[in-house]
Design an enzyme around this catalytic site. Sequence first.
Site, PDB file in Angstrom:
ATOM      1  N   ASN A  66       1.825 -11.316   4.387  1.00 41.43           N
ATOM      2  CA  ASN A  66       1.667  -9.918   4.750  1.00 41.43           C
ATOM      3  C   ASN A  66       1.719  -9.783   6.275  1.00 41.43           C
ATOM      4  O   ASN A  66       0.806 -10.215   6.981  1.00 41.43           O
ATOM      5  CB  ASN A  66       0.325  -9.389   4.210  1.00 41.43           C
ATOM      6  CG  ASN A  66       0.145  -7.907   4.421  1.00 41.43           C
ATOM      7  OD1 ASN A  66       0.363  -7.391   5.502  1.00 41.43           O
ATOM      8  ND2 ASN A  66      -0.285  -7.219   3.375  1.00 41.43           N
ATOM      9  N   GLY A  74       1.446  -7.198   8.143  1.00 38.84           N
ATOM     10  CA  GLY A  74       0.394  -6.333   8.683  1.00 38.84           C
ATOM     11  C   GLY A  74      -0.896  -7.100   8.896  1.00 38.84           C
ATOM     12  O   GLY A  74      -1.556  -6.965   9.938  1.00 38.84           O
ATOM     13  N   ASP A  80      -8.584 -12.261   1.061  1.00 37.00           N
ATOM     14  CA  ASP A  80      -8.232 -11.333  -0.005  1.00 37.00           C
ATOM     15  C   ASP A  80      -9.044 -10.081   0.269  1.00 37.00           C
ATOM     16  O   ASP A  80     -10.239 -10.164   0.572  1.00 37.00           O
ATOM     17  CB  ASP A  80      -8.529 -11.896  -1.393  1.00 37.00           C
ATOM     18  CG  ASP A  80      -7.858 -11.068  -2.489  1.00 37.00           C
ATOM     19  OD1 ASP A  80      -6.776 -10.505  -2.236  1.00 37.00           O
ATOM     20  OD2 ASP A  80      -8.406 -10.974  -3.601  1.00 37.00           O
ATOM     21  N   SER A  81      -8.383  -8.959   0.228  1.00 34.66           N
ATOM     22  CA  SER A  81      -9.032  -7.697   0.575  1.00 34.66           C
ATOM     23  C   SER A  81      -8.769  -6.665  -0.505  1.00 34.66           C
ATOM     24  O   SER A  81      -7.784  -6.759  -1.247  1.00 34.66           O
ATOM     25  CB  SER A  81      -8.498  -7.167   1.916  1.00 34.66           C
ATOM     26  OG  SER A  81      -8.630  -8.137   2.923  1.00 34.66           O
ATOM     27  N   PHE A 117      -0.951  -0.318   6.979  1.00 33.74           N
ATOM     28  CA  PHE A 117      -0.257  -0.644   5.734  1.00 33.74           C
ATOM     29  C   PHE A 117      -1.210  -0.431   4.569  1.00 33.74           C
ATOM     30  O   PHE A 117      -2.375  -0.084   4.744  1.00 33.74           O
ATOM     31  CB  PHE A 117       0.248  -2.099   5.772  1.00 33.74           C
ATOM     32  CG  PHE A 117      -0.867  -3.118   5.912  1.00 33.74           C
ATOM     33  CD1 PHE A 117      -1.409  -3.729   4.801  1.00 33.74           C
ATOM     34  CD2 PHE A 117      -1.373  -3.458   7.163  1.00 33.74           C
ATOM     35  CE1 PHE A 117      -2.434  -4.657   4.923  1.00 33.74           C
ATOM     36  CE2 PHE A 117      -2.395  -4.381   7.307  1.00 33.74           C
ATOM     37  CZ  PHE A 117      -2.919  -4.987   6.171  1.00 33.74           C
ATOM     38  N   GLY A 118      -0.727  -0.658   3.368  1.00 27.33           N
ATOM     39  CA  GLY A 118      -1.582  -0.555   2.187  1.00 27.33           C
ATOM     40  C   GLY A 118      -2.175   0.827   1.993  1.00 27.33           C
ATOM     41  O   GLY A 118      -1.464   1.834   2.016  1.00 27.33           O
ATOM     42  N   LYS A 155      -8.646   0.260  14.528  1.00 32.51           N
ATOM     43  CA  LYS A 155      -8.878  -0.391  13.242  1.00 32.51           C
ATOM     44  C   LYS A 155      -9.421  -1.795  13.444  1.00 32.51           C
ATOM     45  O   LYS A 155     -10.344  -2.224  12.734  1.00 32.51           O
ATOM     46  CB  LYS A 155      -7.590  -0.431  12.418  1.00 32.51           C
ATOM     47  CG  LYS A 155      -7.776  -1.064  11.037  1.00 32.51           C
ATOM     48  CD  LYS A 155      -6.470  -1.155  10.259  1.00 32.51           C
ATOM     49  CE  LYS A 155      -6.707  -1.841   8.927  1.00 32.51           C
ATOM     50  NZ  LYS A 155      -5.463  -2.031   8.151  1.00 32.51           N
ATOM     51  N   HIS A 192     -12.872  -3.861   7.832  1.00 27.15           N
ATOM     52  CA  HIS A 192     -13.427  -4.927   7.010  1.00 27.15           C
ATOM     53  C   HIS A 192     -12.887  -6.291   7.448  1.00 27.15           C
ATOM     54  O   HIS A 192     -13.634  -7.262   7.557  1.00 27.15           O
ATOM     55  CB  HIS A 192     -13.079  -4.678   5.553  1.00 27.15           C
ATOM     56  CG  HIS A 192     -11.615  -4.422   5.304  1.00 27.15           C
ATOM     57  ND1 HIS A 192     -10.903  -3.459   5.989  1.00 27.15           N
ATOM     58  CD2 HIS A 192     -10.718  -5.021   4.486  1.00 27.15           C
ATOM     59  CE1 HIS A 192      -9.638  -3.460   5.579  1.00 27.15           C
ATOM     60  NE2 HIS A 192      -9.500  -4.405   4.682  1.00 27.15           N
TER      61      HIS A 192
END
Length: 201
Positions: free
Chosen positions: A9, A11, A69-70, A152-153, A175, A180
């Site tokens: 990923n 991002g 992992d988010s 993203f996401g 951000k 998180h």
Amino acid sequence: MKLVFASRNEGKLAEVRQCLVGSGWQVIDPASIGLTLDVQEDGKTMAENAARKARAAVRTTGVLALADDSGLEVDALGGDPGVHSARYCGQGATDIDRYRAILHRMVEVPEEKRTARFRCVMCLAEPDGGEHFFEGVCEGRIAHHARGSSGFGYDPIFVPEGFSMTFAELGLDTKNRISHRARALHQVIEFLRTYAQPHGR
């Protein structure tokens, strides 16, 4: 000092690199060294998925590996999509498909019940088999409409606590101070400071 970030990923990679600027650690993109990570992320928890990716990377490279992992947890949806955030709406779905599905399911949900959070679990895997886990959470709410073009996401629909703009409107600099992933990474950085000393780094 090198650290492989086990993700495809772009991002996430950009966020991790920015957070680790000045830490003394060089973040390696698996693709830049010809490493193709094909790990099944079908674990029941974020920690399990993160560990699978970190283990695969450290086994292949022999270098300290970090993976995450988010997921987005929406209270009105019973915690969905949660651990399934990246696979929400099925194979082939885009980020737009996924966040539109969330907005569609929440059309009737009033403002006070639109609470949600982003959760990130990171696993740092050592070449000798040691593993360390770090977790970061960012509370917020789901916007009524997608807004912004950064990130993203689910960033266009998530408004972090204390702000009126979505992650996609706030931009990467902001951000990376409050997200998180940033909160988990701050813990990773603190650990790496102590890790480097006994390992002669």
